[in-house]
Design an enzyme around this catalytic site. Structure first.
Site, PDB file in Angstrom:
ATOM      1  CB  CYS A  28      35.822  31.678  47.894  1.00 56.22           C
ATOM      2  SG  CYS A  28      35.843  32.670  49.474  1.00 56.22           S
ATOM      3  CE  LYS A  56      38.664  27.197  51.806  1.00 58.70           C
ATOM      4  NZ  LYS A  56      37.445  26.980  52.492  1.00 58.70           N
TER       5      LYS A  56
HETATM    6  N1  LIG Z   1      34.209  34.585  53.143  1.00 64.15           N
HETATM    7  C1  LIG Z   1      34.264  33.106  53.010  1.00 64.15           C
HETATM    8  O1  LIG Z   1      33.157  32.631  52.865  1.00 64.15           O
HETATM    9  C2  LIG Z   1      35.618  32.471  53.354  1.00 64.15           C
HETATM   10  C3  LIG Z   1      36.714  32.992  53.104  1.00 64.15           C
HETATM   11  N2  LIG Z   1      37.877  32.193  53.289  1.00 64.15           N
HETATM   12  C4  LIG Z   1      39.328  32.832  53.171  1.00 64.15           C
HETATM   13  O2  LIG Z   1      39.429  33.596  54.148  1.00 64.15           O
HETATM   14  C5  LIG Z   1      40.295  34.806  53.961  1.00 64.15           C
HETATM   15  C6  LIG Z   1      39.534  36.051  54.410  1.00 64.15           C
HETATM   16  O3  LIG Z   1      38.371  36.239  53.818  1.00 64.15           O
HETATM   17  P1  LIG Z   1      37.383  37.069  54.297  1.00 64.15           P
HETATM   18  O4  LIG Z   1      37.338  37.053  55.929  1.00 64.15           O
HETATM   19  O5  LIG Z   1      36.101  36.739  53.952  1.00 64.15           O
HETATM   20  O6  LIG Z   1      37.611  38.635  54.004  1.00 64.15           O
HETATM   21  P2  LIG Z   1      36.970  39.793  54.336  1.00 64.15           P
HETATM   22  O7  LIG Z   1      37.031  40.835  53.493  1.00 64.15           O
HETATM   23  O8  LIG Z   1      35.682  39.798  54.919  1.00 64.15           O
HETATM   24  O9  LIG Z   1      37.802  40.307  55.648  1.00 64.15           O
HETATM   25  C7  LIG Z   1      39.201  40.526  55.514  1.00 64.15           C
HETATM   26  C8  LIG Z   1      39.679  41.594  56.757  1.00 64.15           C
HETATM   27  O10 LIG Z   1      40.944  41.567  56.768  1.00 64.15           O
HETATM   28  C9  LIG Z   1      41.280  43.149  56.929  1.00 64.15           C
HETATM   29  N3  LIG Z   1      42.577  43.337  56.267  1.00 64.15           N
HETATM   30  C10 LIG Z   1      42.903  43.551  55.048  1.00 64.15           C
HETATM   31  N4  LIG Z   1      44.242  43.700  54.945  1.00 64.15           N
HETATM   32  C11 LIG Z   1      44.724  43.767  56.096  1.00 64.15           C
HETATM   33  C12 LIG Z   1      46.006  43.527  56.771  1.00 64.15           C
HETATM   34  N5  LIG Z   1      47.198  44.046  55.898  1.00 64.15           N
HETATM   35  N6  LIG Z   1      46.304  43.735  58.050  1.00 64.15           N
HETATM   36  C13 LIG Z   1      45.216  43.435  58.809  1.00 64.15           C
HETATM   37  N7  LIG Z   1      43.924  43.456  58.392  1.00 64.15           N
HETATM   38  C14 LIG Z   1      43.919  43.232  57.028  1.00 64.15           C
HETATM   39  C15 LIG Z   1      40.107  43.706  56.204  1.00 64.15           C
HETATM   40  O11 LIG Z   1      40.105  45.015  57.000  1.00 64.15           O
HETATM   41  C16 LIG Z   1      38.949  42.882  56.418  1.00 64.15           C
HETATM   42  O12 LIG Z   1      38.398  43.371  57.719  1.00 64.15           O
HETATM   43  C17 LIG Z   1      40.492  34.801  52.553  1.00 64.15           C
HETATM   44  O13 LIG Z   1      41.822  34.144  52.395  1.00 64.15           O
HETATM   45  C18 LIG Z   1      39.295  33.806  51.934  1.00 64.15           C
HETATM   46  O14 LIG Z   1      39.818  33.017  50.816  1.00 64.15           O
HETATM   47  C19 LIG Z   1      37.807  30.942  53.779  1.00 64.15           C
HETATM   48  C20 LIG Z   1      36.580  30.287  53.765  1.00 64.15           C
HETATM   49  C21 LIG Z   1      35.432  31.172  53.849  1.00 64.15           C
HETATM   50  C1  LIG Z   2      33.610  24.125  48.624  1.00 65.29           C
HETATM   51  C2  LIG Z   2      32.750  24.984  49.161  1.00 65.29           C
HETATM   52  O1  LIG Z   2      31.593  24.458  49.275  1.00 65.29           O
HETATM   53  N1  LIG Z   2      33.222  26.022  49.394  1.00 65.29           N
HETATM   54  C3  LIG Z   2      32.201  27.162  50.141  1.00 65.29           C
HETATM   55  C4  LIG Z   2      32.380  28.512  49.607  1.00 65.29           C
HETATM   56  O2  LIG Z   2      31.316  29.284  49.932  1.00 65.29           O
HETATM   57  P1  LIG Z   2      30.862  30.507  49.221  1.00 65.29           P
HETATM   58  O3  LIG Z   2      30.437  31.487  50.192  1.00 65.29           O
HETATM   59  O4  LIG Z   2      31.751  30.835  47.997  1.00 65.29           O
HETATM   60  O5  LIG Z   2      29.466  29.887  48.623  1.00 65.29           O
HETATM   61  P2  LIG Z   2      28.961  29.161  47.321  1.00 65.29           P
HETATM   62  O6  LIG Z   2      27.763  28.350  47.826  1.00 65.29           O
HETATM   63  O7  LIG Z   2      30.263  28.227  47.104  1.00 65.29           O
HETATM   64  O8  LIG Z   2      28.626  29.948  46.178  1.00 65.29           O
HETATM   65  C5  LIG Z   2      29.799  30.451  45.279  1.00 65.29           C
HETATM   66  C6  LIG Z   2      28.908  30.831  43.982  1.00 65.29           C
HETATM   67  O9  LIG Z   2      28.589  29.686  43.271  1.00 65.29           O
HETATM   68  C7  LIG Z   2      27.472  29.724  43.173  1.00 65.29           C
HETATM   69  N2  LIG Z   2      26.766  28.302  43.009  1.00 65.29           N
HETATM   70  C8  LIG Z   2      26.760  27.731  44.114  1.00 65.29           C
HETATM   71  C9  LIG Z   2      26.389  26.289  44.250  1.00 65.29           C
HETATM   72  C10 LIG Z   2      25.890  25.728  43.171  1.00 65.29           C
HETATM   73  O10 LIG Z   2      25.283  24.640  43.084  1.00 65.29           O
HETATM   74  N3  LIG Z   2      25.558  26.778  41.877  1.00 65.29           N
HETATM   75  C11 LIG Z   2      26.220  27.885  41.940  1.00 65.29           C
HETATM   76  O11 LIG Z   2      25.949  28.413  40.861  1.00 65.29           O
HETATM   77  C12 LIG Z   2      26.544  30.874  44.115  1.00 65.29           C
HETATM   78  O12 LIG Z   2      25.321  31.181  43.717  1.00 65.29           O
HETATM   79  C13 LIG Z   2      27.702  31.776  44.201  1.00 65.29           C
HETATM   80  O13 LIG Z   2      27.564  32.690  43.338  1.00 65.29           O
HETATM   81  O14 LIG Z   2      33.591  28.963  49.334  1.00 65.29           O
HETATM   82  C14 LIG Z   2      33.914  29.176  50.897  1.00 65.29           C
HETATM   83  C15 LIG Z   2      35.450  29.655  50.851  1.00 65.29           C
HETATM   84  O15 LIG Z   2      36.305  28.904  50.711  1.00 65.29           O
HETATM   85  O16 LIG Z   2      35.471  30.942  50.904  1.00 65.29           O
HETATM   86  C16 LIG Z   2      34.039  27.614  51.307  1.00 65.29           C
HETATM   87  O17 LIG Z   2      34.330  27.759  52.853  1.00 65.29           O
HETATM   88  C17 LIG Z   2      32.477  27.302  51.670  1.00 65.29           C
HETATM   89  O18 LIG Z   2      32.429  25.965  52.319  1.00 65.29           O
END
Ligand SMILES: NC(=O)C1=CN([C@@H]2O[C@H](COP(=O)(O)OP(=O)(O)OC[C@H]3O[C@@H](n4cnc5c(N)ncnc54)[C@H](O)[C@@H]3O)[C@@H](O)[C@H]2O)C=CC1
Ligand SMILES: CC(=O)N[C@@H]1[C@@H](OP(=O)(O)OP(=O)(O)OC[C@H]2O[C@@H](n3ccc(=O)[nH]c3=O)[C@H](O)[C@@H]2O)O[C@H](C(=O)O)[C@@H](O)[C@@H]1O
Length: 435
Positions: free
Chosen positions: A267, A213
């Site tokens: 992320c 990841k």
């Molecule tokens: N947002 C994305 O696109 C993606 C995020 N991730 C990963 O997923 C994880 C979570 O990210 P998101 O869901 O985006 O965060 P988020 O900020 O949207 O949600 C986090 C949630 O966890 C809760 N929380 C915080 N501390 C807590 C605790 N101690 N006990 C219980 N709940 C608690 C918060 O109140 C919030 O509702 C991160 O590790 C991130 O790297 C992975 C893939 C995609």
């Molecule tokens: C490897 C990968 O594609 N990771 C994705 C990414 O999603 P995220 O929501 O962060 O969006 P993103 O499209 O990666 O954009 C991140 C940032 O990068 C910028 N961005 C994105 C693509 C690009 O060609 N150029 C660029 O400048 C975007 O504007 C943004 O500011 O991060 C997620 C995560 O891990 O949280 C992951 O699950 C998603 O699949």
């Protein structure tokens, strides 16, 4: 139904990732407890109200699952861990502004879980974890009195994107799984096979699964950095980088990403630090340089704006600038490392009058990020696009051209309809294409 049907799963963290995951488990007949520290979130969820409005289909799923009594939410983590057979950790994993990893939410959740952990339970980290950190939870979980082996441990990273999370969780990509033992793997792979039609990939270790990841994120950040660097080179040589990237990408081994205002979110700009900060021998200079260059792009956008205004014999000081987009990317209300923030701050420091508009934001958000909300284009000297919101792809430049005082657009996300803009007299400057 399914043989896992009498299973109970607790998902800690009911945010952009945790709630969709919990909702899909419940949709597939599993009893789910969503745990969150945010009491308002929990109360809303128990009333069937979804707070992750950017996720198509999630609101309907949440209310259906609550109605079917397949999903409940709680702030009582110990109670949830006590009731659950499988416990998923999906809370934020962050860094501070010096790139130091902050896993406090994960550690505090693990402390809570240890108070309810029972023999035979399985703990799965789905949050993106620096390689080796899931196993650092073992001593905390063993405070339960159980030894690893009496409970199972796994890492199964969340590989989805906000906006398509439900689709992604159900089978856009295989689920990566790394487990502490065979029994754990058998149960965890069955669990994800149930909800993910793309199946699972068994890694040789938990640490290998964590690394998959993190490397996906490093790959993306470094490749965006490469595209940004080549775009800067193209600007210097009066070449259209976007035209070149499109042609180069017709070769299957070439994947130039989109150059732009920078890389935001909690992320992609975060995960590289999980590598940079955990290496003594190897100095991950490519990863670090790409990170630095991506952060530099916000300043470059300000430079392009100054250059553009100069073409109209205007200077930045005293000009009215409209920043389109406060969020780090289109479609997601998330501000972490958003390019708009340093851009607005630099514009303010250079004496510009800075306005902003973001379809997901309100006046408080605009004020919070040192700009004034503006929902028209009257008197604007330069428009800067910093988030790729869908609506910015369809701006009515005929109407806008009658409102602005200078027809200048700096497109930091390569989404502006250039022909429509230029037909209406606009000068459009893009990262990588100054012509
Ligand atoms: N947002 C994305 O696109 C993606 C995020 N991730 C990963 O997923 C994880 C979570 O990210 P998101 O869901 O985006 O965060 P988020 O900020 O949207 O949600 C986090 C949630 O966890 C809760 N929380 C915080 N501390 C807590 C605790 N101690 N006990 C219980 N709940 C608690 C918060 O109140 C919030 O509702 C991160 O590790 C991130 O790297 C992975 C893939 C995609
Ligand atoms: C490897 C990968 O594609 N990771 C994705 C990414 O999603 P995220 O929501 O962060 O969006 P993103 O499209 O990666 O954009 C991140 C940032 O990068 C910028 N961005 C994105 C693509 C690009 O060609 N150029 C660029 O400048 C975007 O504007 C943004 O500011 O991060 C997620 C995560 O891990 O949280 C992951 O699950 C998603 O699949």
């Amino acid at each position: 139904m399914n043989e896992l049907g009498n299973l109970k799963i607790a998902v800690f963290g009911q945010g952009k990732m945790g709630l969709p995951l919990a909702s899909v488990f419940a949709e597939y007949g599993i009893n789910v407890i969503g745990v969150d520290i945010n009491q308002m979130v929990v109360d809303n969820l128990n009333n069937g109200i979804n707070h992750i409005t950017e996720e198509p289909g999630l609101s309907e799923l949440v209310s259906k699952n609550v109605e079917n009594k397949k999903y409940t939410a709680t702030t009582d983590g110990v109670g949830a861990a006590t009731d659950a057979d499988i416990i998923v950790i999906l809370v934020p994993t962050l860094i501070d502004d010096r790139g130091n990893i902050k896993l406090d939410p994960v550690y505090s959740v693990s402390e809570i879980i240890s108070k309810g952990l029972k023999k035979g339970n399985i703990v799965i980290t789905e949050a993106t974890m620096p390689p080796g950190t899931t196993e650092k939870l073992i001593p905390i979980l063993e405070k339960s009195g159980l030894k690893l082996g009496e409970f199972g441990l796994a890492h199964a990273p969340e590989r989805t994107m906000t906006g398509t999370a439900l689709r992604d969780i159900k089978g856009q990509y295989p689920k990566i799984i790394g487990c502490s033992d065979e029994r754990t793997h058998n149960i965890v792979s069955k669990l994800y096979d149930l909800i993910n039609k793309k199946g699972t990939i068994k890694m040789s270790s938990i640490k290998a699964a964590e690394t998959v990841k993190v490397f996906e994120g490093v790959y993306r950040d470094v490749n965006i950095g490469l595209s940004n660097e080549m775009a800067l080179w193209c600007e210097e040589h009066s070449i259209n980088a976007l035209e070149v990237f499109e042609a180069a990408n017709t070769q299957p081994f070439c994947h130039f990403h989109t150059p732009g205002a920078g890389v935001g979110g909690h992320c992609i700009p975060v995960y590289p630090w999980f590598v940079i900060n955990t290496s003594n021998e190897v100095n991950p200079r490519i990863t670090k340089t790409a990170r630095e260059l991506n952060d530099y792009m916000a300043h470059h956008i300000v430079e392009l704006t100054i250059k553009g205004l100069n073409e109209f014999k205007k200077c930045l000081n005293g000009s009215k600038i409209l920043v389109l987009g406060l969020t780090f990317r289109g479609g997601v209300k998330e501000f972490m490392k958003s390019a708009a923030i340093p851009i607005i701050n630099e514009l303010n420091s250079l004496g510009a009058n800075v306005y902003s508009y973001d379809p997901l934001c309100d006046e408080l958000d605009a004020k919070k990020y040192n700009s004034k909300l503006k929902t028209d284009f009257n008197g604007i000297d330069a428009i800067i696009v910093t988030s790729d919101h869908e609506e910015f792809k369809h701006l009515d430049f005929e109407k806008i051209s009658k409102e602005v005082s200078t027809k200048l657009i700096v497109d930091g996300r390569n989404i502006i309809n250039v022909s429509n803009a230029t037909e209406n007299g606009f000068r459009v400057i893009k990262v990588g294409n100054l012509k």
